[in-house]
Design a protein around this motif. Structure first.
Motif, PDB file in Angstrom:
ATOM      1  N   GLY A 196     -10.791   3.578   0.543  1.00 40.71           N
ATOM      2  CA  GLY A 196      -9.384   2.841   0.832  1.00 40.71           C
ATOM      3  C   GLY A 196      -9.159   2.385   2.262  1.00 40.71           C
ATOM      4  N   ARG A 197      -7.623   2.449   2.201  1.00 43.11           N
ATOM      5  CA  ARG A 197      -6.833   2.082   3.764  1.00 43.11           C
ATOM      6  C   ARG A 197      -5.746   2.694   3.625  1.00 43.11           C
ATOM      7  N   LEU A 198      -5.283   3.055   4.705  1.00 35.07           N
ATOM      8  CA  LEU A 198      -3.897   3.697   4.836  1.00 35.07           C
ATOM      9  C   LEU A 198      -2.875   2.608   5.294  1.00 35.07           C
ATOM     10  N   GLY A 199      -1.750   2.667   4.527  1.00 40.68           N
ATOM     11  CA  GLY A 199      -0.770   1.641   4.357  1.00 40.68           C
ATOM     12  C   GLY A 199       0.348   2.247   5.274  1.00 40.68           C
ATOM     13  N   LYS A 200       1.779   2.029   5.004  1.00 37.17           N
ATOM     14  CA  LYS A 200       3.033   2.139   5.721  1.00 37.17           C
ATOM     15  C   LYS A 200       3.082   3.726   5.606  1.00 37.17           C
ATOM     16  N   THR A 201       3.945   4.152   6.656  1.00 40.13           N
ATOM     17  CA  THR A 201       4.336   5.616   6.873  1.00 40.13           C
ATOM     18  C   THR A 201       5.187   5.547   5.519  1.00 40.13           C
ATOM     19  N   HIS A 202       5.683   7.005   5.329  1.00 40.84           N
ATOM     20  CA  HIS A 202       6.524   7.433   4.221  1.00 40.84           C
ATOM     21  C   HIS A 202       7.460   8.301   4.486  1.00 40.84           C
ATOM     22  N   GLY A 203       8.587   8.368   4.833  1.00 41.46           N
ATOM     23  CA  GLY A 203       9.594   9.255   5.326  1.00 41.46           C
ATOM     24  C   GLY A 203       9.133   9.424   7.002  1.00 41.46           C
TER      25      GLY A 203
END
Length: 169
Positions: free
Chosen positions: A11-18
């Motif tokens: 997979g791939r890392l997306g946007k930050t969360h918090g």
């Protein structure tokens, strides 16, 4: 140092969360949840680096929110945005029943008819009903399970019965 043949992309890392360092993880293979793994391998500036989990939770069937150890701020998580995520082959099951399509990237494909090497599998496209091997030379080869006659994990080889003329297309 982790070598590319020791891992496979999941997979791939997306946007930050918090603001506490969590990041969304878009995955094609949930092996990290099915297998007892403490870490994922992330490609950072071309280098494969292990990142240990602090925790993760699922948002959907293909997205999880991940908190890695020592990534405690939104700024630190932002540095990982867009990075590819890999899973160590040594932690993955190697029996055919539990093997995922993602695990066979890097395997060589051989024709059952004449034993000749067709090429190296770069990735597998399973987004449609007809699963395809994406070969290193750009060719697309049908990857239907009923065509695969044998998988040799030690040699990283897959033997396949292909319809006549398919390689000339």
């Amino acid at each position: 140092m982790i070598r590319s043949e020791e891992v496979f992309k999941i997979g791939r890392l997306g946007k930050t969360h918090g603001v506490k360092g969590e990041i969304s993880f878009q995955f094609d293979d949930d092996i990290f949840d099915r297998v007892d793994a403490d870490y994922l391998v992330i490609e950072v500036d071309g280098i494969l680096v292990p990142f240990f989990f602090e925790e993760y939770r699922f948002k959907s069937d293909s997205v999880a929110v991940v908190k890695f150890c020592d990534i405690d701020t939104q700024e630190r998580a932002l540095e990982l945005t867009g990075c590819d995520v890999f899973f160590p082959r040594e932690l993955a099951a190697t029996d055919e029943e539990n093997m995922s399509w993602a695990q066979i990237a890097g395997y060589k494909l051989f024709s059952n008819a004449d034993g000749k090497e067709i090429g190296e599998i770069r990735s597998v496209d399973d987004t449609t009903l007809n699963v395809l091997f994406e070969m290193a030379d750009g060719k697309l080869i049908p990857a239907a399970e009923e065509l695969i006659t044998d998988i040799d994990h030690d040699k990283k080889a897959i033997y396949i019965d292909l319809p006549e003329g398919i390689l000339e297309i």
